[in-house]
Design an enzyme around this catalytic site. Structure first.
Site, short mmCIF file in Angstrom:
data_model
loop_
_atom_site.label_atom_id
_atom_site.label_comp_id
_atom_site.label_asym_id
_atom_site.label_seq_id
_atom_site.Cartn_x
_atom_site.Cartn_y
_atom_site.Cartn_z
N ASP A 110 -4.54 3.06 14.02
CA ASP A 110 -3.67 3.71 13.05
C ASP A 110 -4.21 5.11 12.79
O ASP A 110 -5.05 5.61 13.54
CB ASP A 110 -3.52 2.88 11.77
CG ASP A 110 -4.81 2.79 10.96
OD1 ASP A 110 -5.82 3.45 11.31
OD2 ASP A 110 -4.81 2.05 9.95
N ARG B 289 0.85 -1.20 0.00
CA ARG B 289 0.00 0.00 0.00
C ARG B 289 0.88 1.24 0.00
O ARG B 289 1.63 1.50 0.94
CB ARG B 289 -0.94 0.04 1.20
CG ARG B 289 -1.78 1.32 1.24
CD ARG B 289 -3.01 1.24 2.12
NE ARG B 289 -2.71 1.24 3.53
CZ ARG B 289 -3.64 1.37 4.49
NH1 ARG B 289 -4.93 1.51 4.16
NH2 ARG B 289 -3.31 1.34 5.77
#
Length: 559
Positions: free
Chosen positions: A466, A185
């Site tokens: 996160d 990613r």
């Protein structure tokens, strides 16, 4: 005059031709330190490729970011989003399909996600999962060392030379089974990598992450039976997907690779993108490997984009579940759209961490994971995410029981008919409480403090948090203060109240933390984001300069 050869991978590839190295590297500077390991990643040839990507696409990238600002100005006036009339022909055309699943991506039932530090890479690839999303984005604080060493770790993992020893413990890749398919990613279009400049401006972080991974590993990945696969985050329009597709085509042409070898799974984690799912798949159709429900970023985007609109005020974060109307509509539309176009519809994250010292609490948490995965597989998802290897068995048990096939692309969900109003239905039951405010502050401060120390994935209250959850936390606080909402206890949420609670929580967290913590620095930044006044587009952009070592006097590294 010096030239670098362009390696050919496939006869049917399209060669861009030789590149003048000295001319291309003129006004290209690497402002982060390099060693023998990182020089093999950021070689002169790889740097030339990155410079080509930047000079080709950066002006378009900046124009698309400006387009986001224009759209935000319209939303701030009270306008709403809707499906685009100019692309109705794409949505209405039943004939087109995206590419069939690529090798290693047919069955993706359990994906583990996490940053690219060497220990995480080994542990993730050793997990009983089908794919591993190696994250340069939200679970990774973008220090130069994290970014460049993450590339080294993935390079080594692909070649099965990533084993290492830490103290007395050895970390080795397992050899008793095929390893999970690797998906990288990259960072979003809005971010820059300040440790590399081209013509005096920082390179796009998206192109930096993608370009280095692709250039160094594409041929090796194909040789080993998979390919260069990516997760694409934070997009807000099909035009941003078109830019990725253009970058994919250039990259494949550059090394002589057949177009369509790259695959990208798009995270639908912004509310504007939810209105353009068909169009996003269409733009990437030769390279598409599906869409993913990025649940926390999606909630963040709803609040951010409609933060000036009092009709979009949400209750405590814990009340905003996947079954509330706007989230349920988003999930159903994503699954229907993906399967209509022949690509995977991936479910969301299970962020729980096993609770080792409390069996009852752990059992309750794991039951929650099981219920969430059961909802996903029954809805028609083709796979799901976990943050911890211990959750993989639970998720796999659910998907194996209810999805005996490699995927559910045949589940068309023709019963689903989602309107624009459904995607914007904010009828969410719940209260705004002081406890909810304090939890938001704890999550926001806890994550930001870790990020400022170079840690992008932070365990808080047995959840792996996160950037997305921190963004929800600060955006809710900003919106509650902006609109002066009352708590269930009868207290008006205003600037003074929010800052009072912020400083109380920061002091409490600082006292319980060890020396060298950065809670007060986190509180300094967080205080600017919870008063209903200034609002940074992203926390990571707000904090980025604190973790970079770049200044006007930073010498360029030698390649």
């Amino acid at each position: 005059m010096s030239y670098t050869p362009v390696p050919s991978l496939r006869d049917q590839g399209r060669h861009i031709g030789p590149v003048n190295v000295e001319q291309t590297l003129k006004d290209v500077n690497i402002l982060g330190s390099l060693n023998d390991q990182t020089r093999k990643i950021l070689s002169k040839e790889a740097t030339v490729f990155l410079a080509v990507l930047h000079r080709t696409f950066n002006s378009t990238r900046k124009a698309l970011l400006q387009r986001r600002e224009v759209r935000q100005a319209e939303l701030d006036k009270g306008n709403l989003l809707d499906f685009l009339p100019e692309t109705q022909h794409v949505r209405d055309n039943d004939a087109w399909r995206a590419a069939p699943p690529a090798p290693g991506l047919v069955d993706r039932r359990i994906e583990i996600t996490g940053p690219t530090d060497r220990k995480m890479v080994v542990n993730a690839l050793n997990s009983d999962v089908w794919t591993y999303m190696a994250d340069f984005e939200d679970s990774n604080a973008p220090t130069w060392d994290n970014m460049i060493n993450g590339q080294v770790n993935l390079y080594d993992a692909i070649r099965k030379q990533v084993d290492f020893k830490q103290g007395e413990k050895e970390y080795k890749l397992r050899t008793d089974r095929v390893l999970p398919t690797l998906i990288a990613r990259a960072r979003g279009w809005h971010l820059e990598e300040k440790h590399m400049t081209v013509d005096g401006e920082p390179i796009s972080a998206s192109l930096f992450d993608f370009g280095l991974y692709f250039f160094n590993n594409a041929e090796e990945l194909v040789r080993r039976g998979t390919g260069p696969y990516f997760y694409l985050p934070k997009m807000e329009s099909h035009l941003e997907a078109r830019l990725w597709n253009d970058a994919f085509n250039l990259a494949q042409d550059y090394i002589g690779m057949r177009r369509g070898t790259i695959r990208g799974t798009v995270l639908i984690e912004t509310i504007p993108a939810a209105f353009e799912m068909d169009e996003i798949i269409y733009e990437l159709r030769d390279h598409s490997s599906g869409l993913n429900c990025g649940r926390w970023d999606y909630i963040f985007s709803v609040i951010k984009r409609f933060r000036q609109n009092s009709a979009f005020i949400l209750p405590d974060r814990s009340a905003v579940t996947m079954t509330v109307p706007f989230m349920d509509a988003y999930v159903k539309l994503l699954i229907k759209t993906c399967h209509h176009r022949g690509v995977h519809a991936m479910g969301g994250m299970a962020a729980q961490i096993p609770i080792k010292n409390d069996e009852e609490a752990n059992a309750k948490a794991m039951d929650g994971v099981r219920a969430d995965k059961l909802r996903e597989v029954r809805a028609g998802h083709d796979g799901t995410w976990v943050a911890h290897p211990a959750l993989a068995a639970i998720a796999a048990d659910v998907f194996n029981t209810h999805m005996p096939t490699p995927n559910q692309l045949f589940v068309r969900r023709e019963d689903v008919h989602i309107t624009g109003n459904d995607l914007l239905n904010m009828n969410v039951p719940g209260k705004i409480t002081e406890d909810g405010i304090r939890k938001n502050l704890n999550i926001g401060l806890g994550y930001m403090e870790g990020w400022l120390r170079g840690v992008g994935c932070v365990p808080i209250n047995y959840l792996m948090e996160d950037a997305a959850t921190a963004e929800v936390s600060r955006s809710q606080l900003w919106q509650w203060v902006k609109h002066g909402v009352p708590t269930s206890e009868g207290k008006k949420v205003d600037k003074q109240y929010a800052l009072k609670l912020l400083h109380e929580q920061a002091d409490e967290l600082e006292k319980s933390a060890g020396k060298g913590n950065k809670y007060q620095l986190a509180a300094k930044y967080f205080a600017t984001q919870v008063t209903g006044e200034d609002y940074a587009e992203f926390l990571t952009s707000l904090l980025y300069n604190e973790i970079t070592n770049v200044s006007d006097k930073t010498p360029a590294a030698k390649l």
